[in-house]
Design a protein around this motif. Structure first.
Motif, PDB file in Angstrom:
ATOM      1  N   ASP A   9      20.299   4.333  50.813  1.00 41.72           N
ATOM      2  CA  ASP A   9      20.221   4.401  52.273  1.00 41.72           C
ATOM      3  C   ASP A   9      20.711   5.755  52.777  1.00 41.72           C
ATOM      4  N   CYS A  10      21.782   6.260  52.185  1.00 35.74           N
ATOM      5  CA  CYS A  10      22.327   7.556  52.584  1.00 35.74           C
ATOM      6  C   CYS A  10      21.330   8.678  52.283  1.00 35.74           C
ATOM      7  N   ARG A  11      20.638   8.549  51.149  1.00 33.30           N
ATOM      8  CA  ARG A  11      19.653   9.565  50.810  1.00 33.30           C
ATOM      9  C   ARG A  11      18.520   9.580  51.832  1.00 33.30           C
ATOM     10  N   PHE A  12      18.125   8.389  52.286  1.00 31.56           N
ATOM     11  CA  PHE A  12      17.094   8.343  53.324  1.00 31.56           C
ATOM     12  C   PHE A  12      17.572   9.043  54.593  1.00 31.56           C
ATOM     13  N   GLU A  13      18.831   8.863  54.910  1.00 31.50           N
ATOM     14  CA  GLU A  13      19.360   9.555  56.092  1.00 31.50           C
ATOM     15  C   GLU A  13      19.320  11.069  55.890  1.00 31.50           C
ATOM     16  N   VAL A  14      19.570  11.503  54.645  1.00 33.17           N
ATOM     17  CA  VAL A  14      19.475  12.931  54.350  1.00 33.17           C
ATOM     18  C   VAL A  14      18.043  13.404  54.506  1.00 33.17           C
ATOM     19  N   LEU A  15      17.058  12.643  54.004  1.00 36.17           N
ATOM     20  CA  LEU A  15      15.659  13.005  54.154  1.00 36.17           C
ATOM     21  C   LEU A  15      15.263  13.084  55.625  1.00 36.17           C
ATOM     22  N   LYS A  16      15.721  12.119  56.404  1.00 32.20           N
ATOM     23  CA  LYS A  16      15.408  12.124  57.834  1.00 32.20           C
ATOM     24  C   LYS A  16      16.040  13.343  58.521  1.00 32.20           C
ATOM     25  N   GLN A  58       7.555   6.485  58.214  1.00 29.42           N
ATOM     26  CA  GLN A  58       7.246   6.267  56.804  1.00 29.42           C
ATOM     27  C   GLN A  58       8.519   6.127  55.978  1.00 29.42           C
ATOM     28  N   LEU A  59       9.503   6.979  56.266  1.00 26.77           N
ATOM     29  CA  LEU A  59      10.767   6.885  55.542  1.00 26.77           C
ATOM     30  C   LEU A  59      11.478   5.556  55.811  1.00 26.77           C
ATOM     31  N   GLU A  60      11.408   5.107  57.058  1.00 22.22           N
ATOM     32  CA  GLU A  60      12.043   3.826  57.389  1.00 22.22           C
ATOM     33  C   GLU A  60      11.334   2.667  56.693  1.00 22.22           C
ATOM     34  N   GLN A  61      10.014   2.747  56.611  1.00 24.00           N
ATOM     35  CA  GLN A  61       9.253   1.712  55.903  1.00 24.00           C
ATOM     36  C   GLN A  61       9.571   1.735  54.405  1.00 24.00           C
ATOM     37  N   ASP A  62       9.696   2.937  53.858  1.00 19.57           N
ATOM     38  CA  ASP A  62      10.033   3.049  52.434  1.00 19.57           C
ATOM     39  C   ASP A  62      11.430   2.503  52.175  1.00 19.57           C
ATOM     40  N   ARG A  63      12.346   2.774  53.096  1.00 21.66           N
ATOM     41  CA  ARG A  63      13.702   2.249  52.916  1.00 21.66           C
ATOM     42  C   ARG A  63      13.691   0.725  52.977  1.00 21.66           C
ATOM     43  N   GLN A 103       6.383   6.092  43.220  1.00 23.80           N
ATOM     44  CA  GLN A 103       5.954   7.140  44.153  1.00 23.80           C
ATOM     45  C   GLN A 103       7.133   7.610  45.016  1.00 23.80           C
ATOM     46  N   ILE A 104       7.910   6.660  45.526  1.00 23.56           N
ATOM     47  CA  ILE A 104       9.076   7.025  46.341  1.00 23.56           C
ATOM     48  C   ILE A 104      10.074   7.806  45.493  1.00 23.56           C
ATOM     49  N   ALA A 105      10.174   7.454  44.222  1.00 21.69           N
ATOM     50  CA  ALA A 105      11.122   8.127  43.334  1.00 21.69           C
ATOM     51  C   ALA A 105      10.823   9.625  43.234  1.00 21.69           C
ATOM     52  N   ASN A 106       9.567  10.019  43.463  1.00 22.48           N
ATOM     53  CA  ASN A 106       9.180  11.427  43.325  1.00 22.48           C
ATOM     54  C   ASN A 106       9.460  12.252  44.575  1.00 22.48           C
ATOM     55  N   TYR A 107       9.917  11.595  45.656  1.00 21.39           N
ATOM     56  CA  TYR A 107      10.339  12.375  46.820  1.00 21.39           C
ATOM     57  C   TYR A 107      11.412  13.367  46.372  1.00 21.39           C
ATOM     58  N   GLN A 108      11.425  14.528  46.977  1.00 20.51           N
ATOM     59  CA  GLN A 108      12.440  15.529  46.646  1.00 20.51           C
ATOM     60  C   GLN A 108      13.531  15.540  47.715  1.00 20.51           C
ATOM     61  N   TRP A 109      14.738  15.667  47.259  1.00 20.33           N
ATOM     62  CA  TRP A 109      15.862  15.739  48.192  1.00 20.33           C
ATOM     63  C   TRP A 109      16.956  16.629  47.593  1.00 20.33           C
ATOM     64  N   CYS A 110      17.815  17.115  48.478  1.00 26.47           N
ATOM     65  CA  CYS A 110      18.889  17.997  48.053  1.00 26.47           C
ATOM     66  C   CYS A 110      20.209  17.251  48.164  1.00 26.47           C
ATOM     67  N   GLY A 111      20.862  17.056  47.035  1.00 29.57           N
ATOM     68  CA  GLY A 111      22.112  16.305  47.011  1.00 29.57           C
ATOM     69  C   GLY A 111      23.321  17.171  47.306  1.00 29.57           C
ATOM     70  N   ALA A 112      24.516  16.591  47.041  1.00 30.58           N
ATOM     71  CA  ALA A 112      25.779  17.287  47.326  1.00 30.58           C
ATOM     72  C   ALA A 112      25.947  18.543  46.483  1.00 30.58           C
ATOM     73  N   ASP A 113      25.256  18.580  45.329  1.00 23.63           N
ATOM     74  CA  ASP A 113      25.366  19.751  44.457  1.00 23.63           C
ATOM     75  C   ASP A 113      24.428  20.875  44.881  1.00 23.63           C
ATOM     76  N   ASN A 114      23.696  20.622  46.010  1.00 24.01           N
ATOM     77  CA  ASN A 114      22.779  21.613  46.569  1.00 24.01           C
ATOM     78  C   ASN A 114      21.639  21.943  45.616  1.00 24.01           C
ATOM     79  N   VAL A 115      21.273  20.922  44.795  1.00 20.38           N
ATOM     80  CA  VAL A 115      20.174  21.079  43.846  1.00 20.38           C
ATOM     81  C   VAL A 115      19.077  20.101  44.222  1.00 20.38           C
ATOM     82  N   MET A 116      17.856  20.593  44.310  1.00 23.93           N
ATOM     83  CA  MET A 116      16.732  19.720  44.622  1.00 23.93           C
ATOM     84  C   MET A 116      16.393  18.864  43.400  1.00 23.93           C
ATOM     85  N   GLY A 117      16.043  17.595  43.633  1.00 22.66           N
ATOM     86  CA  GLY A 117      15.687  16.714  42.541  1.00 22.66           C
ATOM     87  C   GLY A 117      14.931  15.501  43.047  1.00 22.66           C
TER      88      GLY A 117
END
Length: 561
Positions: free
Chosen positions: A319-326, A359-364, A387-401
């Motif tokens: 859920d927190c990651r979705f908030e980061v994506l948003k 879309q992000l809310e629906q995925d969540r 498919q959702i797993a392949n979304y890219q996001w930047c975590g606390a380590d500032n690395v995209m994954g």
């Protein structure tokens, strides 16, 4: 001493005249034979009510007594409880195996001051650990005979001679009291006294009876202790997982209900299946122990209510990651809007942002639902997780994954339930540990099948079960019974963390399909439905809201005759 007075009365009694050569009491040889036969029965008969009745009747025959009473010490040791009372002249038969209910109150062994009660003959014999032989209660003193005198008056009877013998075990502990009344001369039918020979034989009989009853009591106590230890294990499992505690209680109950129904079946492939009292005890014990291996299963696996749950439910991290994506989407749009002041472009950017947020809310919401688990996850839903797993996001380590790591994907795409293959293996291992634990115990002969019964409830008729992959013909009927009980209880249980209890009709539908696909024994399933075992269980243990109307014609694998 009262006993001295009583013995002097015996010696001086006029009833001693009946100790002549014409008095046809059983011979010494006959009494020895009776005592020997009783000793044999004492060692082989485990039916305590039947045994106590036989003890009293043999004592009557051995001494030509008209009646008698056998008292047992109460559990708290403070009273003598009337166990059985017989009087041939009055046709009285109370207690015992088939007698009328005992109407007499217990005899206290202590007085109001907490001292030994020496007032009544039976209590005196019990407390003093000695026999009391009275030739005529109407001429004796030192005891209260109020109860006997009232009995005589009510029944128009005459109690004369009385022989009271304590039943003491090998440690001189009181087990009970044997009291005989009115020795009858078999030739003259005149009431006589109990002779010294009578007394010695009754004392020998009482001693042997006390030891036998003590042994039975010890055996019963050991069995109760063992069953209590088993329940202690189940309490431990319950404390680890309150969601499965009732399973350990309900499966044995349903197993026995189904076993009793099969026992009563007189046709078909199960017509020869019968159970003795010992067989029932063995199966009950196996039912109580069928999941004992779960005491070693990690709590986080037993309690896993969602696919991502470990110490906590990791869906909240997602859920927190979705908030980061948003947040990142909003920042990206804002940057574009700052770079382009055109209102049309900005409106298009706002619309794109809203669509992305939706879309992000629906995925969540989808991942939240996928996390719950169920009976079956479709291939389409599993692909959407990937498919959702392949979304890219930047975590606390500032690395995209990737938005989800592989372990999260594996858990969220679990096809049925909430356990991944590794966790399922841990759960399934409980039956291996159950067998290992049970086979390590030195079972007595009448319980030697407990490991096989308890360890076979996850085997299948088609050989695809575990842990040994046994086929139906390799399994005992008892193990096949428990397999059905285990499945049906799991289907209908409302206390599982990962599901709600199913309705009765749906549970029977699933069980019927298991019957068709080689999972469970069709003959036992037929009895389960035909004799309404499912309904009896449902009324006792299921929530009334789950009891919908069952149409047996629609149950797969069942043929209504």
């Amino acid at each position: 001493m009262r006993f001295t007075v009583v013995r002097s009365l015996l010696i001086s009694s006029i009833y001693m005249t009946h100790e002549s050569n014409d008095y046809q009491t059983p011979s010494i040889e006959q009494r020895l034979e009776q005592l020997t036969e009783l000793c044999v029965e004492l060692s082989s008969n485990h039916d305590t009510p039947l045994l106590t009745e036989h003890i009293l009747r043999v004592a009557q025959r051995m001494s030509n007594a008209d009646g008698g009473t056998l008292y047992r010490v109460s559990k708290d040791g403070k009273n003598l409880h009337f166990n059985i009372s017989i009087n041939d002249s009055l046709g009285m038969y109370q207690g015992g195996v088939r007698g009328q209910a005992i109407e007499m109150a217990d005899l206290p062994l202590l007085d109001i001051n907490g001292q030994a009660n020496l007032n009544t003959v039976a209590a005196y014999a019990a407390n003093m650990r000695c026999s009391v032989n009275i030739p005529d209660i109407y001429q004796a003193d030192g005891f209260s005979f109020t109860g006997m005198l009232q009995f005589d008056q009510q029944q128009k009877y005459r109690t004369v001679s009385l022989l009271t013998v304590p039943m003491l075990d090998h440690e001189n502990e009181l087990i009970g009291v044997l009291q005989l009344i009115n020795a009858i001369n078999p030739q003259t039918k005149i009431i006589s006294t109990f002779s010294d020979t009578d007394q010695r034989f009754i004392e020998a009989l009482a001693s042997q009876a006390a030891i036998a009853l003590t042994n039975q009591l010890l055996i019963s106590q050991l069995e109760n202790l063992f069953e209590s230890l088993i329940k202690l294990i189940n309490i431990g499992i319950d404390e680890k997982s309150p969601h499965t505690g009732k399973h350990c209680m309900h499966v044995p109950e349903l197993t026995m209900m189904l076993a009793d129904a099969v026992h009563l079946t007189d046709s078909g492939p199960l017509a020869d299946f019968k159970m003795s009292v010992r067989d029932r005890k063995e199966l009950w014990m196996a039912g109580l122990l069928h999941d004992c291996g779960k005491i070693t299963t990690p709590t986080h696996v037993v309690e896993k209510s969602t696919k991502l749950e470990m110490i906590y439910d990791r869906i909240h991290a997602i859920d927190c990651r979705f908030e980061v994506l948003k947040r990142d989407a909003e920042i990206c749009i804002l940057k574009q809007k700052l770079a382009n002041a055109d209102l049309t472009v900005q409106q298009q950017l706002d619309q794109a942002l809203q669509q992305e947020l939706i879309q992000l809310e629906q995925d969540r919401d989808f991942l939240r639902h996928a996390n719950i688990g169920g009976e079956r996850m479709s291939m389409e839903d599993q692909e959407r997780v990937k498919q959702i797993a392949n979304y890219q996001w930047c975590g606390a380590d500032n690395v995209m994954g990737n938005f989800l790591d592989q372990e999260e994907v594996d858990n969220l795409t679990i096809r049925a339930g909430t356990l991944n293959p590794q966790e399922r293996s841990i759960i399934n291992n409980h039956i291996v540990l159950t067998i290992k634990m049970l086979e390590a115990l030195p079972w007595p002969r009448h319980l030697q099948n407990v490991p096989e019964y308890a360890g076979g409830h996850h085997e299948r008729m088609d050989g695809k079960g575990y842990p040994r992959g046994l086929r139906g013909e390799q399994m005992s009927v008892q193990a096949r019974l428990m397999a059905i009980a285990d499945i049906f209880e799991a289907l209908t249980a409302k206390d599982r963390p990962y599901k709600t209890g199913k309705m009765l009709t749906e549970s029977l539908d699933i069980l019927g399909r298991f019957c068709l696909n080689g999972h469970i024994d069709p003959a036992i399933f037929d009895v389960f439905v035909r004799r309404k075992v499912y309904l009896d269980y449902a009324k006792r243990f299921m929530d009334p809201e789950q009891l919908d109307e069952v149409d047996e014609n629609k149950i797969p694998g069942y043929m209504v005759l």
